[in-house]
Design a protein around this motif. Structure first.
Motif, PDB file in Angstrom:
ATOM      1  N   PRO A  22      17.986   7.852  36.670  1.00 49.71           N
ATOM      2  CA  PRO A  22      18.821   9.038  36.912  1.00 49.71           C
ATOM      3  C   PRO A  22      18.752   9.557  38.344  1.00 49.71           C
ATOM      4  N   THR A  23      17.571   9.559  38.935  1.00 51.05           N
ATOM      5  CA  THR A  23      17.432  10.029  40.314  1.00 51.05           C
ATOM      6  C   THR A  23      18.156   9.105  41.283  1.00 51.05           C
ATOM      7  N   GLU A  26      21.791   9.870  40.957  1.00 57.03           N
ATOM      8  CA  GLU A  26      22.111  11.141  41.623  1.00 57.03           C
ATOM      9  C   GLU A  26      22.273  10.936  43.120  1.00 57.03           C
ATOM     10  N   ARG A  27      21.365  10.190  43.716  1.00 58.85           N
ATOM     11  CA  ARG A  27      21.442   9.937  45.159  1.00 58.85           C
ATOM     12  C   ARG A  27      22.694   9.162  45.521  1.00 58.85           C
ATOM     13  N   LEU A  29      25.603   9.282  43.928  1.00 56.95           N
ATOM     14  CA  LEU A  29      26.722  10.217  43.852  1.00 56.95           C
ATOM     15  C   LEU A  29      26.717  11.176  45.039  1.00 56.95           C
ATOM     16  N   GLU A  30      25.533  11.592  45.490  1.00 61.74           N
ATOM     17  CA  GLU A  30      25.440  12.473  46.662  1.00 61.74           C
ATOM     18  C   GLU A  30      26.009  11.810  47.908  1.00 61.74           C
ATOM     19  N   LEU A  52      21.574   9.452  30.134  1.00 58.85           N
ATOM     20  CA  LEU A  52      22.257  10.160  31.215  1.00 58.85           C
ATOM     21  C   LEU A  52      22.832  11.501  30.766  1.00 58.85           C
ATOM     22  N   ARG A  56      17.849  15.624  31.771  1.00 62.57           N
ATOM     23  CA  ARG A  56      17.387  16.912  32.277  1.00 62.57           C
ATOM     24  C   ARG A  56      18.179  18.013  31.582  1.00 62.57           C
ATOM     25  N   SER A  59      21.296  19.694  33.705  1.00 64.90           N
ATOM     26  CA  SER A  59      22.418  18.935  34.258  1.00 64.90           C
ATOM     27  C   SER A  59      22.573  17.616  33.516  1.00 64.90           C
ATOM     28  N   LEU A  61      24.586  13.499  34.284  1.00 65.94           N
ATOM     29  CA  LEU A  61      25.293  12.651  35.234  1.00 65.94           C
ATOM     30  C   LEU A  61      26.620  12.230  34.616  1.00 65.94           C
TER      31      LEU A  61
END
Length: 152
Positions: A22-23, A26-27, A29-30, A52, A56, A59, A61
């Protein structure tokens, strides 16, 4: 595009794919990248789909699978296939999934279990193949605090 494609290898030891993926997504998508996650079985795709949504409490994804019917619109697409239906810039290969051609992507990321001898052997073979094809390759391991350190 082979000169521009980066191939990353993430060696899991202290953490699981479920804790790390997941992290990494996230990166991606950033950075403004769409992502494809290719797993080895439909059952694994479904498990990642659930992950996903729930990894968390505050939030989720945005993602989908072929059963959602809107692949082209998904920022993250989960699959067992080798296609790229959402025009992703980054492709994650998990659970031993393989890819014949990395060149359409800005980055291809192999995430493998360092405690699985077959997975390590497969990653080594993929590393050699990527280097032989002229891709920029890098190898990452987590330190004791869980931060990724580039090792090669």
């Amino acid at each position: 595009m082979s000169g521009e494609t980066e191939v990353y290898f993430y060696h899991l030891e202290g953490r699981t794919l479920e804790q790390v993926l997941p992290t990494l997504l996230e990166r991606s998508l950033e950075r403004g990248w769409r992502a494809v996650v290719q797993a080895s079985s439909p059952e694994r795709v479904e498990a990642l789909n659930t992950l996903l949504w729930t990894f968390r409490e505050d939030s989720f994804l945005p993602h989908g699978t072929s059963s959602d019917g809107t692949a082209a619109m998904q920022p993250i697409f989960l699959t067992v296939e080798a296609d790229n239906p959402n025009d992703a810039a980054v492709r994650f290969l998990v659970d031993g999934a393989t890819l014949d051609d990395a060149s359409p992507y800005a980055r291809v990321v192999y995430v493998f279990d360092g405690h699985d001898d077959d997975a390590v052997s497969q990653a080594r073979a993929a590393w050699t193949e990527a280097k032989d094809k002229g891709f920029a390759v890098s190898y990452w391991q987590q330190d004791g605090e869980g931060r990724w350190q580039q090792k090669a």
